[in-house]
Structures are given as C-alpha cells and as structure tokens.
Design an enzyme around this catalytic site. Structure first.
Site, short mmCIF file in Angstrom:
data_model
loop_
_atom_site.label_atom_id
_atom_site.label_comp_id
_atom_site.label_asym_id
_atom_site.label_seq_id
_atom_site.Cartn_x
_atom_site.Cartn_y
_atom_site.Cartn_z
N LYS A 79 3.89 30.33 0.87
CA LYS A 79 2.87 29.90 -0.11
C LYS A 79 1.46 30.03 0.48
CE LYS A 79 5.35 26.48 -2.83
NZ LYS A 79 5.36 27.23 -4.09
N SER B 108 11.97 5.13 -14.92
CA SER B 108 10.86 5.85 -15.55
C SER B 108 10.85 7.31 -15.09
CB SER B 108 9.54 5.18 -15.17
OG SER B 108 8.47 6.06 -15.39
N SER B 109 10.94 7.51 -13.77
CA SER B 109 10.90 8.88 -13.24
C SER B 109 12.10 9.70 -13.67
CB SER B 109 10.88 8.83 -11.70
OG SER B 109 9.58 8.62 -11.25
N TRP C 63 7.43 0.03 3.48
CA TRP C 63 7.86 0.75 2.27
C TRP C 63 9.26 1.30 2.45
CZ3 TRP C 63 8.48 5.93 0.31
CH2 TRP C 63 8.55 6.92 1.30
N THR D 85 7.17 27.27 3.04
CA THR D 85 5.83 26.69 2.93
C THR D 85 4.79 27.70 3.41
OG1 THR D 85 6.87 24.59 3.53
CG2 THR D 85 4.47 24.64 3.48
N GLU E 3 11.60 13.18 -1.48
CA GLU E 3 10.53 12.57 -2.28
C GLU E 3 9.16 13.10 -1.86
OE1 GLU E 3 9.05 9.05 -4.82
OE2 GLU E 3 10.52 10.69 -4.90
N SER F 138 -1.77 26.98 -7.04
CA SER F 138 -1.39 28.34 -7.48
C SER F 138 -1.99 28.69 -8.83
CB SER F 138 0.14 28.43 -7.57
OG SER F 138 0.71 28.28 -6.29
N ASP G 289 5.65 19.72 -28.29
CA ASP G 289 5.71 18.45 -27.58
C ASP G 289 6.85 18.52 -26.56
OD1 ASP G 289 4.79 15.19 -28.73
OD2 ASP G 289 5.66 15.70 -26.78
N HIS H 61 0.84 -1.21 0.00
CA HIS H 61 0.00 0.00 0.00
C HIS H 61 0.87 1.24 0.00
CE1 HIS H 61 -2.76 3.13 1.42
NE2 HIS H 61 -1.89 3.37 2.36
C1 HEM Z 1 -6.95 6.05 0.25
C2 HEM Z 1 -6.97 6.27 1.51
C3 HEM Z 1 -5.89 5.76 2.46
C4 HEM Z 1 -6.08 5.03 3.60
C5 HEM Z 1 -7.40 4.63 4.22
C6 HEM Z 1 -4.75 4.74 4.15
C7 HEM Z 1 -4.53 4.02 5.34
C8 HEM Z 1 -3.28 3.66 5.83
C9 HEM Z 1 -3.04 2.98 7.10
C10 HEM Z 1 -4.12 2.57 8.07
C11 HEM Z 1 -1.69 2.80 7.22
C12 HEM Z 1 -0.93 2.22 8.42
C13 HEM Z 1 -0.66 0.78 8.31
C14 HEM Z 1 0.14 0.33 9.55
O1 HEM Z 1 1.06 1.04 9.99
O2 HEM Z 1 -0.13 -0.74 10.03
C15 HEM Z 1 -1.09 3.35 6.03
C16 HEM Z 1 0.27 3.36 5.79
C17 HEM Z 1 0.86 4.10 4.78
N1 HEM Z 1 0.20 4.87 3.83
FE1 HEM Z 1 -1.80 5.05 3.58
N2 HEM Z 1 -3.78 5.29 3.35
C18 HEM Z 1 -4.44 5.94 2.30
C19 HEM Z 1 -3.85 6.68 1.31
C20 HEM Z 1 -2.50 6.90 1.22
C21 HEM Z 1 -1.89 7.84 0.27
C22 HEM Z 1 -2.60 8.71 -0.76
C23 HEM Z 1 -0.55 7.79 0.50
C24 HEM Z 1 0.46 8.66 -0.23
C25 HEM Z 1 1.39 8.58 -0.82
C26 HEM Z 1 -0.30 6.78 1.55
C27 HEM Z 1 0.94 6.39 2.02
C28 HEM Z 1 1.16 5.49 3.05
C29 HEM Z 1 2.48 5.06 3.52
C30 HEM Z 1 3.80 5.49 2.93
C31 HEM Z 1 2.29 4.18 4.60
C32 HEM Z 1 3.35 3.49 5.45
C33 HEM Z 1 3.46 2.05 5.04
C34 HEM Z 1 4.50 1.39 5.92
O3 HEM Z 1 4.40 1.49 7.13
O4 HEM Z 1 5.41 0.79 5.38
N3 HEM Z 1 -1.51 6.28 1.97
N4 HEM Z 1 -2.07 3.88 5.20
#
Ligand code: HEM
Ligand SMILES: [Cu+2]
Length: 547
Positions: A334, A172-173, A142, A331, A258, A271, A106, A77
């Site tokens: 802005k 890619s990036s 992650w 920040t 990042e 903006s 382009d 995730h």
């Molecule tokens: C769509 C709605 C989202 C929900 C409901 C959600 C929920 C969660 C939850 C509950 C965790 C914690 C898991 C744990 O520590 O056990 C988590 C971890 C994380 N989420 Fe989300 N998230 C969402 C969207 C996003 C978005 C948009 C990002 C942005 C980039 C993101 C990035 C992360 C990252 C980096 C972690 C840490 C994973 C890790 O501990 O290795 N999430 N998320």
C-alpha cells in the site's frame, strides 16, 4: 453534466431537520452524521482524559491525581478511543458513503442500521457514566487482564459496567458489519463489479468481515468474565483451575485484528484522496485491493505477539514473530503504491491531502516500531514500556486519526454543501502534526530508558523528566489543534456553498448533489465501466460536447 445537478438541491438544508426526524431517522446519511458527530464528542472526552494523564506525568512525584483514579483514567481513555471513537467514526463514514459510492438508495437494513447507532450511543453513556459507579470506573486497563479484573481485585461495579458497555458496543458493531457486508455484496449499481469498486469500499468490506469474525470471541470472553464476577465461576482464576492466559488469548484474538479494523478504512480514505489531489489514477488498483484482504488475513494469525513474555517458548514465539513480520508485506505494498501514485503527480496540497501524507509518514514510523517489538527478544526488553505506548499511538493516532481527519476535510462538502476553510485546515494540520510528534516521539526514548506504562508517578532526578515534560506540551498542542478544527466547523455554516464535485473526483458520491437528497440521486446513474466512473462520465460528456 446536466445543469440542474450543479445547483444545490433546494429544501435539503439540514437546518430544516426537526429533532424528531433525526431521532427516528433510518436514512444512512443522517445515521452516518449521527455516528460521526457522536464519535467526535466522545473523542473530545477521551482526549481530556489523556490531558489529565499527561498533566499527572508532566513532573515527578506529582499527586495531582491518586493512583486509583489514574488507573481509571487510562482504562477509560484507551477503551473509549478504540470502541467509542475510531471504530464507530469509521462506521459513520461507511454509513454515509457506502450507498453513495456503490450507487444504492440506502443500506440493506435501514432500521437495523438505526438500532446499531442507538446501541453505540447507549454503550458510550454506560462507559463514561461508570466513573460515577460504586467504586468508580474500571481500573483494570483496556485489556482487563484477570486476576486484576476479577471481583477480588476489582470490587464495585466499574468492571461490570465496562463489560455491559462493551456488550452494547459489540452488538452495535456486529449489526453494522452485517449491514455493510450485505449491502456491498447485493446493492452495487449496474456495471460495478468487485474490481470496479472504490478502494474505500474494499476497506469497509474487509472492516466488516473482520468484525464479524472477531467480535463473537470478545462477547464470549466478556460473558465468561461476567460469570466469574457475578456467578462465582472460575474461568480465569488459576487457583481454582481456571486460566488467566485463556483471557489473554481470547482478548488478543479479538484485540489484534481490531487494530486492522481501525486502520484499514483509514487506508481506504487515503487511497481515495491521493489520486484526486495528485491528479493521477491510483498505482496498482488491484494490488491495493488485495493487500487490504492480505493484511486482514495475516492479521488474524499474530495475536500471541502480545504474550511474548508469558513463557510460551521458542517454537510458538518464533511462529508469532514471523507471522507478525509477514503483515508488513501487504502494508508495504500500500505505502509503495501510494508513493508511486504521488510520483510525478500534479499535486495540490489541500488539507485532505496534507492529512493523507501525514498518515503515510507517521504510520511508517508506527509500523517500523511494530516490527521491532514483533521480534520477541526485543519485546522482552520493551514489553509494557512507553515504547509500546508510543508505537500504538503512531499507528492509531498517526494512522487512523490522521486518515479520519483527511476524510472529514475531503467529504465535508458532500455532507454539508460547504468546504471547511483551507487556512484554518492547514493550521489544524501543522499544529496537530507538530503536537503529535512532540507528544509521542519522546515516549520511544522513555521506553528505551525503562519507563513502564500505567505508572501514575516517578521519582525526581532520573532521565525521564524532560521527555515527560515534552510529551505533555505536545499533548496540549494537539488539544489546541482540535480547538482550531472546532472553530472551523462552527464557522463553516457561513462559508460559500459548493457544487456536486468540488474536488473534480472519480467516484459516484460526487455525482450526487451536495448534500444529496433523501433518495440520493436526482438523475439516472451512469453505467460503471471502471473504478473511476465520474472521470469516465466527464470524458464522455467532453467528447459529446466536442462532437
Ligand atoms: C488525543 C491524544 C492522545 C493522547 C495525548 C494519549 C495519551 C495516552 C497516554 C499517555 C497513555 C498511557 C497511559 C499509561 O500507560 O499510563 C495512553 C494509553 C492508551 N491510549 Fe492514548 N492518547 C491519545 C489518543 C489515543 C487514540 C486516538 C487512541 C486510539 C485508539 C488511543 C489509545 C490508547 C490505548 C489503547 C491506551 C492503553 C490504555 C491502557 O493501558 O489500558 N489513545 N494514551
Ligand atoms: Cu498486536
């Protein structure tokens, strides 16, 4: 404005695009749309993983998902949301808009541009496909901290496929970032000096330069970790003379900047949107442009605030604490300039504007809690708790994703020739705003009450139950909001067509037809004499009409 430009360009209906022409396209607009659509599909999958996480945590002592599977869920995730959703969807906006906004035909390297998209898609397939690998997907988080990510603790191919996927996504990036930098430096139309570029272009330029600076560090680290796993080296194995902290420094030297790669283009979208819907020029154009560079520069000096609990001592901790506080200055510039632009504006609360205002309110909360954890004595209490999970979702979802939604509603008519429905748009916004705060505000309190992140269950009878229940309900409201958005998109093919400039905006992309023809322009571009060329053109036309 010449009459023929108002009529929508015939034979540009996207329905006529055959599959092969899309598969072989090197057109920046089509590549932009491919990035955006693919990232939205990847967002859907990463969102479903989040719903499974929230379902498992909805009540204590749940065994709906095993501990090992749960670790895979948050690892993929988090990785997907960063590398398959936020960073690439912003590349999609950049691909579609940079040539149109600077008046070019382009991107500088169209074939390289297409290649970067296919590497992105392949990277996504490898990452999600890793769930089916021997031993399952990576479950090392992650951040993939060794020794957990070493083969002794993570046998099977999950981590290796995670590394392969990130190598593809980094390529890619990097290819995209080089393309953006060269295009913006060399292909601006007549009169468009740096100080006349749209603020979104400043943001994408900074996004690209940051990626060029930080991605090689990640690629290097990933390669060393792969060597440790496959070739028996010990770069990150303390018992064998290596260093686990080396990985943490390498990862966060990339990882912290990042987050600015993910937020600066979203700030750039805000903006663009605020002056159009406040009917006022942006307040402090130059200050906003330079604050973008200021955030990027200061953001390169703070990475060890993720290592406050490893025992580096007062000297280093204090340096990284103060450097982290400093990021708040550009920040803040802005945020204050956006508020000054709104002040006494003739504001219309169309959906792009609602999401832009949503970003400001939610990012301020995420930014302030960032200041809290940047104070290392406070971070000693809150490190690796749900307070941190709440913090980065307020910045990455409340910030980046809300900015991205503002951009989708704002530029949808340019991309597809029709506006998305306003009533469904407003419903999407309010449901998302309410769902988001219900999902993540309670997590601050969970963290203050000591709930660690990355645990797959907790015992009954504690204070965490109600907050977890609320957070899960919030997450499902967010999912419902995304269903409203999907309905709006699917129905949009039946909505009425719009002209070149439905919002009466300021920048050059609105000079082109909606959608633009393959060659982008059907009339000679006006000479650019300010950051608002289209407004200048409207005034000049009005003056000639009045004679
Ligand atoms: C769509 C709605 C989202 C929900 C409901 C959600 C929920 C969660 C939850 C509950 C965790 C914690 C898991 C744990 O520590 O056990 C988590 C971890 C994380 N989420 Fe989300 N998230 C969402 C969207 C996003 C978005 C948009 C990002 C942005 C980039 C993101 C990035 C992360 C990252 C980096 C972690 C840490 C994973 C890790 O501990 O290795 N999430 N998320
Ligand atoms: Cu950081």
């Amino acid at each position: 404005m010449a009459a023929d430009q108002e009529t929508h360009a015939p034979s540009l209906d996207w329905k006529q695009g055959r599959v092969t022409s899309w598969l072989t396209t090197t057109d920046h607009k089509r590549i932009g749309i491919l990035y955006i659509v693919t990232s939205l599909v990847f967002f859907g999958i990463a969102g479903l993983l989040a719903l499974l996480i929230r379902l498992q945590l909805a009540s204590p002592d749940q065994d709906f998902i095993t501990g090992d599977k749960y670790n895979e869920l948050f690892t993929i995730h988090g990785t997907a949301m960063v590398f398959l959703v936020v960073v690439p969807i912003l590349a999609g906006f950049g691909n579609y808009l940079v040539p149109l906004m600077i008046g070019a035909r382009d991107m500088a390297f169209p074939k390289l541009n297409a290649l970067s998209f296919w590497f992105f898609l392949l990277g996504g397939i490898v990452l999600y496909g890793s769930f089916f690998a021997k031993g399952g997907a990576s479950s090392a988080g992650w951040t993939a901290y060794p020794p957990l990510s070493e083969s002794e603790y993570s046998p099977g191919n999950g981590v290796d496929l995670w590394i392969l996927s990130l190598h593809l996504l980094t390529l890619s990036s990097l290819a995209g970032a080089i393309n953006f930098t060269v295009t913006i430096l060399n292909m601006r139309t007549r009169g468009m000096t740096f100080m006349r570029m749209p603020l979104f272009i400043w943001a994408i330029f900074t996004y690209a330069v940051l990626l060029i600076l930080i991605l090689p560090m990640l690629s290097g680290g990933l390669t060393l970790l792969l060597f440790d796993r496959q070739l028996g080296t010990h770069f990150f194995v303390p018992e064998e003379g290596g260093s686990a902290l080396l990985w943490q420094n390498v990862f966060w030297f990339f990882g912290h900047p990042e987050v600015y790669v993910m937020i600066l283009p979203a700030f750039g979208i805000v903006s663009e949107v605020i002056p159009v819907f406040a009917r006022k020029p942006i307040f402090g154009y130059a200050a906003i442009a330079f604050s973008t560079l200021g955030i990027a520069f200061a953001g390169m000096l703070v990475w060890a605030h993720h290592l406050f609990t490893v025992g580096y001592g007062t000297g280093l901790n204090s340096f990284f604490m103060i450097a982290s506080f400093l990021v708040a200055v550009p920040t803040g510039i802005k945020i204050l300039n956006w508020l000054a632009t709104l002040w006494r504006g003739n504001i219309s609360f169309d959906t792009p504007m609602l999401f832009a205002l949503g970003l400001i309110s939610l990012f301020v909360i995420g930014g302030l809690t960032g200041i809290f954890v940047a104070a290392y004595p406070v971070d000693w209490q809150l490190h690796d708790t749900y307070f941190v999970v709440a913090h980065f979702h307020y910045t990455l979802f409340g910030g980046s994703m809300f900015g991205i939604f503002a951009g989708l509603y704002y530029w949808w008519p340019k991309m597809f020739g029709r506006r998305l429905d306003e009533r469904l748009g407003k419903f999407h916004f309010w449901l998302m705003f309410a769902g988001f705060n219900l999902a993540f505000m309670p997590q601050h309190f969970l963290g203050l009450l000591g709930m660690p992140r990355r645990i797959y269950t907790y015992s009954e009878g504690g204070a965490w139950e109600i907050y977890n229940r609320l957070s899960t309900i919030g997450a499902f409201l967010m999912a419902a909001a995304m269903v409203v958005f999907a309905v709006n998109v699917l129905r949009s093919r039946r909505y009425a067509r719009v002209g070149n400039d439905p919002w009466v905006a300021n920048t050059l992309e609105w000079f082109a037809t909606s959608p633009p023809p393959p060659e982008n322009w059907t009339a000679p571009l006006p000479y650019v004499s300010s950051p608002r060329p289209l407004r200048d053109l409207r005034i000049r036309l009005e003056e000639t009409r009045l004679g």
